[in-house]
Design a protein around this motif. Structure first.
Motif, PDB file in Angstrom:
ATOM      1  N   LEU A 115       0.832  -1.207   0.000  1.00 27.74           N
ATOM      2  CA  LEU A 115       0.000   0.000   0.000  1.00 27.74           C
ATOM      3  C   LEU A 115       0.868   1.259   0.000  1.00 27.74           C
ATOM      4  CD1 LEU A 115      -2.675   1.524   0.224  1.00 27.74           C
ATOM      5  CD2 LEU A 115      -2.568   1.180   2.713  1.00 27.74           C
ATOM      6  N   GLU A 116       1.915   1.265   0.814  1.00 28.35           N
ATOM      7  CA  GLU A 116       2.787   2.441   0.894  1.00 28.35           C
ATOM      8  C   GLU A 116       3.465   2.725  -0.447  1.00 28.35           C
ATOM      9  OE1 GLU A 116       5.461   1.591   4.064  1.00 28.35           O
ATOM     10  OE2 GLU A 116       4.003   2.019   5.649  1.00 28.35           O
ATOM     11  N   ILE A 117       3.906   1.687  -1.130  1.00 27.84           N
ATOM     12  CA  ILE A 117       4.557   1.877  -2.438  1.00 27.84           C
ATOM     13  C   ILE A 117       3.554   2.400  -3.454  1.00 27.84           C
ATOM     14  CG2 ILE A 117       5.665   0.670  -4.349  1.00 27.84           C
ATOM     15  CD1 ILE A 117       6.889  -1.229  -2.289  1.00 27.84           C
ATOM     16  N   LYS A 118       2.338   1.857  -3.426  1.00 30.42           N
ATOM     17  CA  LYS A 118       1.312   2.310  -4.371  1.00 30.42           C
ATOM     18  C   LYS A 118       1.013   3.793  -4.175  1.00 30.42           C
ATOM     19  CE  LYS A 118      -3.555   1.732  -5.628  1.00 30.42           C
ATOM     20  NZ  LYS A 118      -3.855   3.178  -5.440  1.00 30.42           N
ATOM     21  N   GLU A 119       0.855   4.221  -2.937  1.00 32.94           N
ATOM     22  CA  GLU A 119       0.492   5.609  -2.673  1.00 32.94           C
ATOM     23  C   GLU A 119       1.644   6.565  -2.963  1.00 32.94           C
ATOM     24  OE1 GLU A 119      -0.775   5.471   1.363  1.00 32.94           O
ATOM     25  OE2 GLU A 119      -2.853   4.912   0.839  1.00 32.94           O
ATOM     26  N   ALA A 120       2.865   6.136  -2.716  1.00 32.40           N
ATOM     27  CA  ALA A 120       4.009   7.027  -2.880  1.00 32.40           C
ATOM     28  C   ALA A 120       4.511   7.098  -4.320  1.00 32.40           C
ATOM     29  CB  ALA A 120       5.138   6.589  -1.956  1.00 32.40           C
ATOM     30  N   TYR A 121       4.422   5.989  -5.070  1.00 27.59           N
ATOM     31  CA  TYR A 121       5.037   5.944  -6.400  1.00 27.59           C
ATOM     32  C   TYR A 121       4.063   5.621  -7.532  1.00 27.59           C
ATOM     33  CZ  TYR A 121       9.346   5.849  -3.684  1.00 27.59           C
ATOM     34  OH  TYR A 121      10.362   6.160  -2.824  1.00 27.59           O
ATOM     35  N   GLY A 122       2.952   4.968  -7.243  1.00 31.86           N
ATOM     36  CA  GLY A 122       1.972   4.634  -8.267  1.00 31.86           C
ATOM     37  C   GLY A 122       2.520   3.815  -9.423  1.00 31.86           C
ATOM     38  N   PRO A 123       3.265   2.743  -9.187  1.00 32.17           N
ATOM     39  CA  PRO A 123       3.830   1.954 -10.291  1.00 32.17           C
ATOM     40  C   PRO A 123       2.766   1.107 -10.967  1.00 32.17           C
ATOM     41  CG  PRO A 123       4.255   0.839  -8.226  1.00 32.17           C
ATOM     42  CD  PRO A 123       3.578   2.131  -7.871  1.00 32.17           C
ATOM     43  N   PRO A 124       3.004   0.678 -12.204  1.00 33.98           N
ATOM     44  CA  PRO A 124       2.043  -0.213 -12.865  1.00 33.98           C
ATOM     45  C   PRO A 124       2.021  -1.601 -12.248  1.00 33.98           C
ATOM     46  CG  PRO A 124       4.006   0.037 -14.204  1.00 33.98           C
ATOM     47  CD  PRO A 124       4.138   1.006 -13.076  1.00 33.98           C
ATOM     48  N   ALA A 125       3.090  -1.957 -11.531  1.00 31.61           N
ATOM     49  CA  ALA A 125       3.148  -3.284 -10.907  1.00 31.61           C
ATOM     50  C   ALA A 125       4.162  -3.268  -9.773  1.00 31.61           C
ATOM     51  CB  ALA A 125       3.522  -4.346 -11.937  1.00 31.61           C
ATOM     52  N   ILE A 126       3.997  -4.205  -8.861  1.00 36.39           N
ATOM     53  CA  ILE A 126       4.949  -4.423  -7.774  1.00 36.39           C
ATOM     54  C   ILE A 126       5.343  -5.894  -7.802  1.00 36.39           C
ATOM     55  CG2 ILE A 126       5.338  -4.384  -5.281  1.00 36.39           C
ATOM     56  CD1 ILE A 126       3.220  -2.189  -5.076  1.00 36.39           C
ATOM     57  N   TYR A 233       6.789  -2.595 -17.985  1.00 35.91           N
ATOM     58  CA  TYR A 233       5.819  -3.625 -17.598  1.00 35.91           C
ATOM     59  C   TYR A 233       4.809  -3.893 -18.715  1.00 35.91           C
ATOM     60  CZ  TYR A 233       2.096  -6.058 -15.148  1.00 35.91           C
ATOM     61  OH  TYR A 233       1.152  -6.984 -14.792  1.00 35.91           O
ATOM     62  N   VAL A 234       4.300  -2.842 -19.330  1.00 40.12           N
ATOM     63  CA  VAL A 234       3.281  -3.007 -20.376  1.00 40.12           C
ATOM     64  C   VAL A 234       3.848  -3.774 -21.560  1.00 40.12           C
ATOM     65  CG1 VAL A 234       1.841  -1.778 -22.035  1.00 40.12           C
ATOM     66  CG2 VAL A 234       1.964  -0.978 -19.661  1.00 40.12           C
ATOM     67  N   ASP A 235       5.092  -3.485 -21.927  1.00 39.55           N
ATOM     68  CA  ASP A 235       5.710  -4.191 -23.057  1.00 39.55           C
ATOM     69  C   ASP A 235       5.792  -5.685 -22.788  1.00 39.55           C
ATOM     70  OD1 ASP A 235       6.050  -1.773 -24.321  1.00 39.55           O
ATOM     71  OD2 ASP A 235       8.112  -1.502 -23.613  1.00 39.55           O
ATOM     72  N   ILE A 236       6.179  -6.050 -21.567  1.00 38.31           N
ATOM     73  CA  ILE A 236       6.286  -7.474 -21.231  1.00 38.31           C
ATOM     74  C   ILE A 236       4.904  -8.115 -21.183  1.00 38.31           C
ATOM     75  CG2 ILE A 236       7.019  -9.112 -19.453  1.00 38.31           C
ATOM     76  CD1 ILE A 236       9.251  -7.192 -18.742  1.00 38.31           C
ATOM     77  N   ALA A 237       3.913  -7.387 -20.678  1.00 38.47           N
ATOM     78  CA  ALA A 237       2.553  -7.924 -20.611  1.00 38.47           C
ATOM     79  C   ALA A 237       1.996  -8.191 -22.008  1.00 38.47           C
ATOM     80  CB  ALA A 237       1.648  -6.957 -19.855  1.00 38.47           C
ATOM     81  N   CYS A 238       2.492  -7.451 -23.019  1.00 39.54           N
ATOM     82  CA  CYS A 238       2.025  -7.632 -24.403  1.00 39.54           C
ATOM     83  C   CYS A 238       2.969  -8.492 -25.238  1.00 39.54           C
ATOM     84  CB  CYS A 238       1.862  -6.268 -25.077  1.00 39.54           C
ATOM     85  SG  CYS A 238       0.638  -5.187 -24.314  1.00 39.54           S
ATOM     86  N   ALA A 239       3.962  -9.079 -24.609  1.00 40.28           N
ATOM     87  CA  ALA A 239       4.997  -9.800 -25.356  1.00 40.28           C
ATOM     88  C   ALA A 239       4.463 -11.018 -26.094  1.00 40.28           C
ATOM     89  CB  ALA A 239       6.117 -10.225 -24.406  1.00 40.28           C
ATOM     90  N   HIS A 240       3.296 -11.502 -25.727  1.00 40.48           N
ATOM     91  CA  HIS A 240       2.748 -12.707 -26.360  1.00 40.48           C
ATOM     92  C   HIS A 240       2.287 -12.457 -27.794  1.00 40.48           C
ATOM     93  CE1 HIS A 240      -0.651 -10.467 -24.863  1.00 40.48           C
ATOM     94  NE2 HIS A 240      -1.511 -11.262 -25.478  1.00 40.48           N
ATOM     95  N   ARG A 241       2.273 -11.205 -28.228  1.00 39.86           N
ATOM     96  CA  ARG A 241       1.847 -10.896 -29.596  1.00 39.86           C
ATOM     97  C   ARG A 241       3.025 -10.710 -30.553  1.00 39.86           C
ATOM     98  NH1 ARG A 241      -2.396 -13.525 -29.312  1.00 39.86           N
ATOM     99  NH2 ARG A 241      -4.082 -12.634 -28.018  1.00 39.86           N
ATOM    100  N   ALA A 242       4.219 -10.984 -30.106  1.00 41.69           N
ATOM    101  CA  ALA A 242       5.375 -10.950 -31.004  1.00 41.69           C
ATOM    102  C   ALA A 242       5.304 -12.116 -31.982  1.00 41.69           C
ATOM    103  CB  ALA A 242       6.668 -11.007 -30.198  1.00 41.69           C
ATOM    104  N   ARG A 243       5.984 -11.988 -33.121  1.00 35.57           N
ATOM    105  CA  ARG A 243       5.957 -13.038 -34.137  1.00 35.57           C
ATOM    106  C   ARG A 243       7.153 -13.985 -34.030  1.00 35.57           C
ATOM    107  NH1 ARG A 243       2.288 -11.964 -38.262  1.00 35.57           N
ATOM    108  NH2 ARG A 243       0.671 -10.616 -37.393  1.00 35.57           N
ATOM    109  N   ALA A 244       8.236 -13.541 -33.408  1.00 35.88           N
ATOM    110  CA  ALA A 244       9.438 -14.369 -33.282  1.00 35.88           C
ATOM    111  C   ALA A 244      10.220 -13.894 -32.071  1.00 35.88           C
ATOM    112  CB  ALA A 244      10.295 -14.278 -34.551  1.00 35.88           C
ATOM    113  N   ALA A 245      11.206 -14.689 -31.675  1.00 37.58           N
ATOM    114  CA  ALA A 245      12.001 -14.339 -30.499  1.00 37.58           C
ATOM    115  C   ALA A 245      13.433 -14.804 -30.681  1.00 37.58           C
ATOM    116  CB  ALA A 245      11.402 -14.945 -29.236  1.00 37.58           C
TER     117      ALA A 245
END
Length: 496
Positions: A115-126, A233-245
């Protein structure tokens, strides 16, 4: 804990290495990494390995649930670089004390910290990392993270890799499992295209990936996610739509590449950006995979034009160093992908490899080294500092390439040394990176300081014998007084 044991067993039986694909089912189950004993933390513990893989995700808060020392020992141990967010440079820990353990306050303290991290920094993920202490006392990290995510409306990711479960390499793979289970595939991009790729196992050390990305940009290839170097974080969350790796460090995230291929049909290959030939081959394979997945075949021609242009520029720059370095002997004391990729890169300009460490290399890495060096005697599993010092002091190598741990062995042996591990200050990937690596080796070997430190000290030399004149009476009395006071004789003063 039973779920954690199942994950660990799954990671141990990794079948995705290139050489393993040609084996039978029984041999393939052995995977690409040698079995490790839980609790054996050679080269770092599992918690350390997981933190190494995930901390370069730059806009995420990384919260260590455990005693303060665990965070202190793992924070900032890689020279990864960020092009934007700096939240990953902030250290977060629940700072669990003995009283918290006895009173059972660990889970409440973790919930409050989120909770403290969310209120102080507002990150997309912890990202929450349990340690040996919190895993042993049975704190339910999964439940706390799930409840916090529901209540606070942000992603809270448990990374189940307490230190005692195994080595750093095992922690690397468990970090990949956490991404696969809780992050990748949780968001959908609105701009997916036929030229999207993922780069796995690239840490962007000293900004190395920034030397490679412009090459991909010129080909119209977009890096959907670089995991973990300079990632969002968002890029990794969308990584499943890549065509190759492309998998850069196979021992770290090969399990992630395989499972993304199985789940989302993202083909991958293992490659390297160290060296002229390796970089060119990596670009070719990326283009070929994209064509197989539906991209326009004209990208193959553009890739060859780019390679021809960049190789010509790189070889022209390297020509100035070839005459100065050809025949120079290099000793490599590193491991993993660098144990063969750097070897091949240096041999391209005529440098001789007198030995390379394979301590942290997989069976497949060792096979690659054998194919490159054609001599198994130049591979050593482990070299004690005393042996390393003897080899360098006998001038069997002109320079040592290693990490910071062995730099003082080289300095004591009065031998040039260059850092090529994660603490390095220069980027060595891609065409420009290869030129920089050769330039740094040239600067180190030809630094005039080495000629000076190898010369005898002034007090070790024997000056020319002078014809001694008879001493005066005053000089004789003075000398006898000094000898009587110090308890020495005239012979004790030596020739100098």
């Amino acid at each position: 804990m039973s779920l954690l044991r199942a994950k660990i067993q799954d990671v141990f039986n990794e079948p995705a290495c290139e050489q393993n694909r040609g084996k039978d089912a029984k041999a393939r189950k052995e995977g690409c990494s040698k079995p490790l004993t839980p609790g054996a933390a050679a080269g770092g513990c599992a918690f350390d390995g997981a933190k190494i893989v995930l901390q370069p995700i730059t806009d995420v808060a990384h919260l260590v649930h455990g005693p303060l020392a665990c965070e202190g020992n793992s924070w900032d141990n890689r020279g990864a670089a960020s092009s934007g967010p700096t939240l990953w440079r902030t250290s977060f820990t629940t700072d669990l004390t003995e009283l918290d353990v006895v009173m059972g306050r660990g889970e409440r303290k973790l919930f409050k910290a989120i909770l403290e991290i969310k209120e102080a920094y507002g990150p997309p993920a912890i990202f929450v990392y349990p340690t040996c202490v919190t895993a042993l006392i049975g704190d339910d990290i999964e439940a706390v993270c799930k409840r916090a995510a529901e209540k606070y409306g942000l992603a809270v990711v448990p990374v189940n890799a307490p230190g005692f479960v195994g080595s750093k390499n095992l922690g690397n793979k468990l970090a990949g499992e956490a991404l696969l289970e809780h992050v990748i595939g949780t968001l959908e991009p609105d701009d997916a295209g036929p030229y999207d790729i993922n780069i796995l196992g690239e840490f962007n050390l000293s900004g190395e990936f920034w030397l490679v990305k412009p090459l991909l940009d010129r080909l119209g290839i977009r890096v959907r996610a670089c995991i973990p170097g300079d990632a969002r974080y968002v890029d990794i969350a969308c990584a499943h739509r890549a065509r190759a790796a492309m998998v850069v460090c196979s021992t770290a995230l090969i399990n992630l590449a395989r499972k993304m291929d199985e789940r989302w049909d993202i083909p991958f290959f293992e490659g390297s950006f160290y060296g002229i030939s390796a970089t060119s081959e990596a670009l070719r394979q990326i283009s070929q995979l994209l064509v197989k997945k539906g991209a326009d075949p004209e990208i193959l021609g553009r890739t060859e034009l780019l390679i021809a242009e960049e190789e010509a520029i790189a070889w022209k720059k390297l020509a100035a160093y070839r005459l100065r370095l050809e025949g120079k002997r290099v000793l490599l004391n590193t491991g993993g992908v660098k144990s063969w990729s750097v070897v091949h890169a240096l041999m391209e300009i005529g440098i001789e490899i007198v030995g390379t460490s394979v301590k942290k290399s997989t069976v497949e890495d060792k096979e690659r080294i054998k194919q490159i060096l054609k001599n198994e005697n130049h591979m050593f599993e482990q070299m004690a500092p005393r042996q390393l010092y003897a080899m360098l002091s006998e001038r069997k190598a002109d320079i040592l390439l290693s990490g910071g741990r062995t730099q003082f062995v080289a300095l004591k042996a009065k031998t040039p040394w260059l850092d090529i591990n994660q603490e390095r200050q220069h980027a060595y990937a891609g065409y420009d990176g290869m030129v920089e690596l050769v330039r740094q080796i040239d600067l180190a070997i030809h630094n005039p300081i080495w000629r000076q430190v190898r010369e005898p000290a002034p007090w070790d030399c024997q000056p020319a014998v002078r014809e001694e004149r008879p001493r005066t009476r005053i000089e004789t009395v003075t000398l006898h007084a000094v000898q009587e006071f110090s308890g020495t004789t005239a012979g004790d003063f030596g020739e100098c």
